[in-house]
Design a protein around this motif. Structure first.
Motif, short mmCIF file in Angstrom:
data_model
loop_
_atom_site.label_atom_id
_atom_site.label_comp_id
_atom_site.label_asym_id
_atom_site.label_seq_id
_atom_site.Cartn_x
_atom_site.Cartn_y
_atom_site.Cartn_z
N THR A 98 0.84 -1.21 0.00
CA THR A 98 0.00 0.00 0.00
C THR A 98 0.87 1.25 0.00
OG1 THR A 98 -1.69 -1.21 1.23
CG2 THR A 98 -1.83 1.19 1.29
N ASP A 202 1.33 -4.66 -9.42
CA ASP A 202 1.11 -5.02 -8.02
C ASP A 202 1.31 -6.53 -7.91
OD1 ASP A 202 0.24 -5.73 -5.53
OD2 ASP A 202 -1.75 -4.83 -5.70
N GLN A 205 0.36 -10.68 -4.65
CA GLN A 205 -0.11 -12.07 -4.62
C GLN A 205 0.68 -12.96 -5.59
OE1 GLN A 205 -2.35 -13.30 -2.53
NE2 GLN A 205 -3.29 -11.44 -1.72
N THR A 225 4.48 -6.95 -0.78
CA THR A 225 4.41 -6.78 0.66
C THR A 225 5.04 -8.01 1.32
OG1 THR A 225 2.79 -5.98 2.28
CG2 THR A 225 2.07 -7.80 0.92
N HIS A 227 4.73 -9.56 4.27
CA HIS A 227 4.05 -10.49 5.21
C HIS A 227 3.29 -11.61 4.52
CE1 HIS A 227 -0.07 -8.84 4.63
NE2 HIS A 227 0.58 -7.73 4.35
N LYS A 228 3.11 -11.51 3.20
CA LYS A 228 2.43 -12.60 2.48
C LYS A 228 3.44 -13.63 1.97
CE LYS A 228 -1.15 -9.47 0.72
NZ LYS A 228 -2.29 -9.64 1.61
C1 LIG Z 1 -3.25 -7.83 -4.59
C2 LIG Z 1 -2.95 -7.06 -3.34
N1 LIG Z 1 -2.42 -5.83 -3.44
C3 LIG Z 1 -2.11 -5.11 -2.36
C4 LIG Z 1 -2.36 -5.58 -1.09
C5 LIG Z 1 -2.04 -4.72 0.07
O1 LIG Z 1 -1.07 -5.29 0.89
P1 LIG Z 1 -0.67 -4.52 2.23
O2 LIG Z 1 -1.95 -4.39 3.03
O3 LIG Z 1 0.32 -5.38 2.90
O4 LIG Z 1 -0.16 -3.20 1.83
C6 LIG Z 1 -2.93 -6.84 -0.94
C7 LIG Z 1 -3.25 -7.36 0.42
O5 LIG Z 1 -4.16 -8.11 0.62
C8 LIG Z 1 -3.23 -7.60 -2.09
O6 LIG Z 1 -3.80 -8.81 -1.99
#
Ligand SMILES: Cc1ncc(COP(=O)(O)O)c(C=O)c1O
Length: 413
Positions: A98, A202, A205, A225, A227-228
């Motif tokens: 984000t 982005d 995922q 990100t 943490h995933k």
């Molecule tokens: C496709 C996608 N983009 C962006 C995000 C945002 O991730 P974060 O909340 O860690 O910034 C997510 C989180 O679920 C996501 O699935």
């Protein structure tokens, strides 16, 4: 390319949380799309950092401060290698995906876009890749256009040429967090470049599940990100082409991001420091490096293959067992999807479904998944989402199927 296969029993044993029970049942964790569990190797790296070298970076001229600085810069280099960046300086640490997108919207967007310019998004996007552009649009009179979906939940690129008219930036997910769809990123980036637009990917995922190479995508910005992908929370990443980052002003001002400050003003530091204002999440950067090492040791190709096989098993099992009572949103051909399964089951509300599953120790996500425009197109308010990762196996899918059957009984169908 590694041809090693993944031993899921060994992998599971690396994740302490997967050994616990929930509501009297062994936990079945199927919400890695929201956040992944963390292996012992990452937890140990966080502990080691705090116990052995905790100090602020780029400042102290004493041993542990130098070691902390080196650990952060080593992590940057490891991340660059992990995503195919040509230099570590192209890697900017942020709080999460984000923040990375907000950084581009503020810094590149506000410098380069003006009234009437168009940003092209897709109907699949997470709010993180929508709202920062809507904020920019409201402020600057920028226009947002949307790539639609076909009936199978893939991007409908039939009118891409017309949609690209006047576009300065295309922002697309590499993998949908709701439908599992894998859009053809390279094709979209090529089409964007053909009209002089940039392409932001982005990959939140995608990166946890597949080998990643920004050069293969030929994109201009890429975010994800930590943490995933087995890393800690509070750490994310922006990759950008060096000449684009060089031309962008800082996003936030403060300590660390300057070359000089006088009473009259400041000069920003070079990239990436320019974009890393304030004390960084040092432990989390070190933890993310441990996550990269962990995933690399297993092999991203082995992870991809494991998830492909497991997704095939899940789709086959659920379809054979529940027939028309269960719908799996999104593409059904495995070429076009990953292991994110958004389910609709016998008209049971997703929140009710997830509550009954929780009674069986099964964690799935119910809701709009931060993709409300997509929900509108699907004609639903919410889905129940099971998302697979490297530590899941067929027993988790079987438990999900048993849990769904129990939910059907509970609601007395
Ligand atoms: C496709 C996608 N983009 C962006 C995000 C945002 O991730 P974060 O909340 O860690 O910034 C997510 C989180 O679920 C996501 O699935």
């Amino acid at each position: 390319m590694s041809t090693a296969t993944l031993n899921v029993t060994t992998v599971k044993a690396d994740f302490p949380l997967l050994g616990r029970e929930v509501n009297g049942h062994p936990i079945v964790y199927l919400d890695s799309g929201a956040t992944s569990q963390k292996p012992r190797q990452v937890l140990d790296a966080l502990d080691r950092y705090y116990e052995e070298i905790n100090a602020n970076i780029h400042r102290g001229a004493y041993l542990i401060a130098e070691k902390a600085t080196t650990a952060v810069e080593d992590s940057r280099a490891a991340l660059a290698g992990f995503v195919g960046a040509s230099a570590a300086e192209e890697i900017v640490f942020t709080k999460n995906a984000t923040e990375s997108i907000n950084l581009v919207a503020h810094s590149w967007g506000r410098t380069n876009l003006s009234e009437g310019d168009v940003i092209l998004l897709t109907t699949l996007e997470h709010h993180a890749n929508i709202v920062p552009w809507q904020q920019l649009a409201a402020e600057r009179g920028v226009v947002i256009r949307w790539i639609p979906l076909d009936d199978d939940g893939r991007l409908d690129l039939t009118d891409l040429d017309q949609l690209l008219d006047g576009v300065r930036l295309v922002a697309v997910s590499a993998a949908s967090n709701v439908l599992g769809t894998l859009p053809p990123v390279r094709r979209i980036a090529d089409a964007a470049h053909a009209v002089g637009a940039l392409c932001l990917v982005d990959a939140s995922q995608w990166v946890p599940h597949y080998p990643t190479n920004v050069a293969d995508w030929d994109c201009d910005f890429m975010v994800f990100t930590g943490h995933k992908m087995c890393g800690p929370t509070g750490i994310g990443l922006l990759w950008g082409r060096r000449h684009l980052l060089d031309a962008m002003p800082p996003f936030m001002g403060g300590g660390s991001m300057i070359q000089n400050v006088t009473f009259e003003g400041f000069t920003p530091a070079d990239v990436p420091t320019r974009f890393e204002a304030g004390t960084q999440p040092i432990a989390e950067i070190v933890g993310l490096r441990a996550a990269v090492d962990y995933l690399n040791a297993i092999g991203m190709e082995a992870i991809r293959q494991h998830e492909l096989d497991l997704t095939a098993y899940a789709m086959r099992t659920l379809t054979e067992r529940f027939g028309d009572d269960l719908a799996i949103h999104g593409p059904h051909d495995l070429e076009n999807r990953g292991g994110t399964l958004s389910l609709a089951y016998r008209g049971i509300h997703p929140h009710d479904l997830s509550q009954v599953l929780d009674q069986h120790g099964i964690c799935v996500r119910a809701g709009h998944h931060c993709a409300k425009p997509l929900m509108k197109v699907l004609g639903v308010n919410a889905t129940a989402r099971a998302s697979l990762y490297l530590y899941n196996d067929e027993s988790d899918v079987d438990a999900l199927a048993d849990g769904l059957a129990a939910a059907g009984d509970f609601f007395a169908f």
